[in-house]
Design an enzyme around this catalytic site. Structure first.
Site, PDB file in Angstrom:
ATOM      1  N   TYR A 434      -2.798  -1.139  -3.252  1.00  0.00           N
ATOM      2  CA  TYR A 434      -2.843   0.322  -3.467  1.00  0.00           C
ATOM      3  C   TYR A 434      -3.982   1.032  -2.725  1.00  0.00           C
ATOM      4  CZ  TYR A 434      -5.666  -0.333  -7.900  1.00  0.00           C
ATOM      5  OH  TYR A 434      -6.577  -0.646  -8.859  1.00  0.00           O
ATOM      6  N   GLU A 435      -3.875   2.344  -2.713  1.00  0.00           N
ATOM      7  CA  GLU A 435      -4.755   3.187  -1.868  1.00  0.00           C
ATOM      8  C   GLU A 435      -4.627   2.811  -0.393  1.00  0.00           C
ATOM      9  OE1 GLU A 435      -5.731   5.617  -3.325  1.00  0.00           O
ATOM     10  OE2 GLU A 435      -5.802   4.960  -5.406  1.00  0.00           O
TER      11      GLU A 435
END
Lengths: 592, 592
Positions: A434-435
């Site tokens: 994620y990110e």
């Protein structure tokens, strides 16, 4: 059952012996005297170990439940959240103008490591709020800041970031969520967002969603994207909560880990949204949030490694199996503790040398942010911008590897839920995704950051390494174990960069095919530099009267392990990069 | 939801183009004509894809339940088990004298790969039975064989292996389970065994436990260990089931994965046991079972990689995100399929080049077993004995890495349960641990196998590599992409072996600290050799009329990727080994 021991001593070493924060000219650092930071870290560590960590397994087992549109967090989360909130921990490094405590980001990072090690899923509720606060602080209007920041910094309200949609993850140009202007200057937000961490829950009175949506007139692709505030409950002029906004949680994602955090499908059905900053600038604003979020994810990666390592170490000291090859170490017992075996030590040293090096890198990164924000240091800003993808990508890949090694240290016990190591592996796994997946980090590094301003930041990084080597070249104790391998690794990194410059001109796929290896190569050189600095600090420390010899000597030995046994990975990464992209790109897609 | 496509074409390539099985002089191989193996593989593949794979997720979600001493397997497992049993698949490569089909182990391995890819947890019920059959076949009395083998080979009874106890995993000298001789020549077995895969379940009428226990008079440590048959139901002289034996399942382990397989605590309360072979020779007998089990686990490692890769590939072809750096590949669509992106291709090529190389190694290993068993080929026996720890350790470490990369290819989707990739990661993780952790494999390799018979087997391995290079040195097409990197990697392996010989004399910890890297180095050279062989076979195949050019060209390209981008890992492994064990061993246990 796992335990967590706050690594206060190790943190103090990085803060004071290595970074020498109290001597720094960054405004606010003058407060960071050893006694003060020790007091803060001890208090935070106590909460982490005694309040948050016992809830880690509870969160994993119970998970979150969606009942009639309301998300119930696991047993104990609400009480713990309130305890941290009341202690003022949420706003530790936030702007005092809005109720924050104004501490440097560096101190927030140290405290954050502890909270994340203790309970990653729990800490995400506060962590995303922190990112949203930063974005609003940087780009919101005075009125918006006054309305939202004090309560978000207090923690009585929380925040989220809403980017992903089913058809659109990395490629935000594909966003379909629409923002239609209403007559009153607000917008009607309509669309579906997925994988929204902390999107709905029962910890706070209100949830302030920051949402990317396309407003009319911006053009195709990412150009029309704007950023909106969409509160769960609209806020009355007096600050009290008004009517429920048309945003609802449509479901919870079932995931491999971080079960204690609610990963939500969010449906916006003409919800009232307030434009942040200017129209069509949303992507730029979101990156303010994302940059800090990426550092935070890098921290999650190694912080999970920290707690996994601690538990692996405890097991290795207690579990009796076999005899040391050099003769019984525990002759009275039925067998020796497995820490005597070379391969078990290899695993432990690997974990230890990574997490301690990673901490130094993360803290250094946080100090660069402070230098940039508090001192307006442009060079620091450029350096951290270069390092962000490395910190995110390398520390999460290696953090995950560390949790896997920690699990391996326990043998069969590591695979059982009872011992808890497998949860660290499952939780940590998300940090590589994620990110921005770690592949995206590598592209950001090689495709954007490396060449920015004529490569000024990376050249300064090489200079920094050279300066360190030159400054210490007379130091015989440092030379063989630290300076020589650092120099060799740095040369590998330069050779890789040179190859990209030459080959990338001709064929962009070539550099992109090597980007991932470059990110790892860069990460290793960073940790090599960190260990060289730590070793020098430890050697200097050893000369002082009353030095904590065992601690400082262990730092040097651990560093020597990293330099001798982890840093040689640069050779393989360089070889892959020099092999070029042809074998990566040659196969037609249909021939796979 | 995941899918599984049987890699029949790839298997046929290894069997016929690379190993040229039908031309082999191993008895039984004359039957393995391409049409015959294709028919068997297609039939097995159909069962794997259509019967077993749809149950993979069911098994993960439902898991096994213990109810009043009875273990209930997940919905559909019993019907699928019966279907495979009735098809005669359980005894495919077992002795026809006891009802097996007498096929070579190689064919059993190919079929096994498919079953494991499709549903690893399910296949363990049959897999452990197979190991127990081998141990009884090798060491049981004629009466025991007549009593147990036909039903176990048929599958109407299953088998287990019982080694581990709470205080004793790797170190079997610590076994506490006792065997007391009874007057009738049987033994009373008392003790607790843990982590017993398939220890109790509802798939078969009887379960034949092979149990390690200490019988009086054997002396301390591993010396007194004997091997016993402990059936769940005693068997009457006419072969019918008699009374229930005093062995019960005391609980199910909650694990990270393989939820569809029952991992049991087994309590023996004076259960009736029958000695296998001679008293106090149990450990030796168990190793018969363990060797095959270790090969089977190596197969599990890469077989999970196979199915994970297939699903990652399907996603990469369908998911539209971003545009190719060289210009739109799907200009009519909103974005290009992510397979166009260099870093996605890097991940896919990495997976593909590993699993195909691993398959060749596993099949070659199986053919060595056949040569040893069916032809009495001593050299083949020594070679496979050397390779077993490499196949187990390297193929499971890399198989796990492959599942993680496959998961990564899906980005956020990879972390959700819905897409199913995360199950492969969780299931595959156990393969690095059970049947001896990979650290133990490395010790077995360096501490026992390497030096056996004056290092004859490893010297023959080096000779084999040299011969291959020499035989093909005039082949320009093979030279740069395959022979040169193979030679370099093989030299790295030899240098590491030499270092161990010299340093290991002085300090045994030094070699043991490098054992793990040596195992990986060895694994890479094995896969390098396999790829060189496959490339040669593909090049030869391309010269034939009507050749499947796309398939054969893809083999060569995939091989070139392995040689250029995976094989350079040997450099890092060698550097670590040459760095010696000092930094691994130096830190006092209390200073960690």
């Amino acid at each position: 059952m796992t335990t967590y021991t706050p690594p206060t001593r190790d943190m103090q070493f990085v803060l004071h012996d290595v970074l020498q924060v109290a001597k720094s000219d960054i405004p606010g650092y003058e407060e960071l005297e050893p006694d003060f930071t020790a007091a803060v870290l001890e208090e935070a560590g106590k909460l982490a170990a005694e309040v948050l960590h016992p809830l880690n397994k509870v969160g994993d087992e119970e998970g979150c439940r969606l009942e009639n549109g309301v998300v119930r967090t696991p047993t104990g989360f609400k009480a713990a959240y309130d305890q941290l909130r009341e202690g003022g921990w949420n706003g530790l490094d936030c702007d005092p103008e809005y109720g924050g405590q104004g501490m440097p980001h560096l101190l927030g990072t140290a405290v954050g490591e502890m909270f994340v090690s203790a309970n990653m899923a729990f800490n995400m509720y506060q962590g995303l709020t922190h990112g949203a606060v930063n974005a609003l602080h940087a780009h919101g209007s005075e009125e918006q800041k006054a309305t939202y920041l004090p309560k978000m910094i207090d923690g009585i309200w929380t925040g989220t970031m809403n980017l992903t949609e089913p058809q659109c993850g990395t490629d935000l140009g594909l966003i379909r969520t629409r923002a239609e202007p209403a007559e009153d200057g607000t917008y009607r937000i309509t669309g579906q967002k997925i994988w929204i961490s902390s999107g709905e829950h029962d910890l706070s009175e209100n949830i302030i969603h920051l949402v990317l949506a396309k407003a009319p007139g911006g053009g195709p692709g990412t150009k029309g994207i704007s950023l909106f505030i969409v509160p769960k409950f609209l806020v009355n002029p007096d600050g009290s909560l008004g009517e429920r906004n048309a945003v609802t949680c449509g479901g919870l994602e079932e995931k491999m880990g971080i079960h204690g955090n609610a990963t939500c499908v969010m449906n916006y059905d003409g919800a009232t949204g307030y434009l942040v900053g200017e129209l069509h600038q949303g992507l730029r604003y979101m990156f303010t949030m994302m940059n800090e979020a990426r550092l935070g994810v890098g921290l999650q990666g190694y912080a999970q490694g920290v707690v996994a390592y601690q538990n692996a170490l405890a097991f290795a000291r207690e579990r009796l199996q076999g005899r040391a090859v050099t003769g019984p170490a525990n002759p009275e017992g039925p067998a020796d503790p497995i820490i005597v075996h070379p391969d078990v030590r290899r695993m432990l040293m690997h974990q230890k040398s990574f997490v301690e090096g990673a901490r130094a890198l993360a803290f250094w990164g946080a100090s660069l942010i402070d230098a940039s924000r508090r001192k307006g240091d442009q060079e620091a800003e450029e350096m951290i911008s270069l390092l962000i993808p490395v910190i995110k990508g390398f520390l999460t890949d290696k953090g995950f590897e560390t949790t896997v090694l920690a699990q391996q240290t326990l043998g069969g016990s590591g695979y059982t839920k009872e011992w808890g190591l497998e949860q660290f592996v499952r939780d940590c796994r998300i940090t590589m995704i994620y990110e921005g997946t770690n592949g995206i980090q590598a592209l950001d590094l090689v495709g954007r950051k490396l060449g920015r301003n004529g490569g000024r930041a990376v050249l300064e990084f090489f200079e920094m390494v050279k300066r360190f080597i030159k400054e210490n070249e007379g130091n015989e104790a440092l030379k063989e174990g630290f300076l020589d391998p650092l120099k060799a690794a740095s040369k590998d990194l330069q050779a890789a960069g040179m190859h990209f410059m030459q080959a990338g001109m001709k064929n962009p796929s070539d550099a992109l095919a090597g980007a991932y290896d470059f990110m790892h190569l860069f990460g290793h050189v960073c940790l090599g530099l960190m260990w060289a600095r730590m070793a020098r600090a430890a050697m200097e420390g050893l000369e002082a009267e009353g030095a904590d010899r065992a601690f400082l000597q262990a730092k040097i030995t651990t560093g020597r392990y990293y330099m001798a046994r982890q840093l040689p990975a640069t050779k393989a990464h360089l070889a892959r990069i020099l092999a070029g992209g042809e074998t990566v790109m040659e196969l037609p897609a249909e021939a796979f």
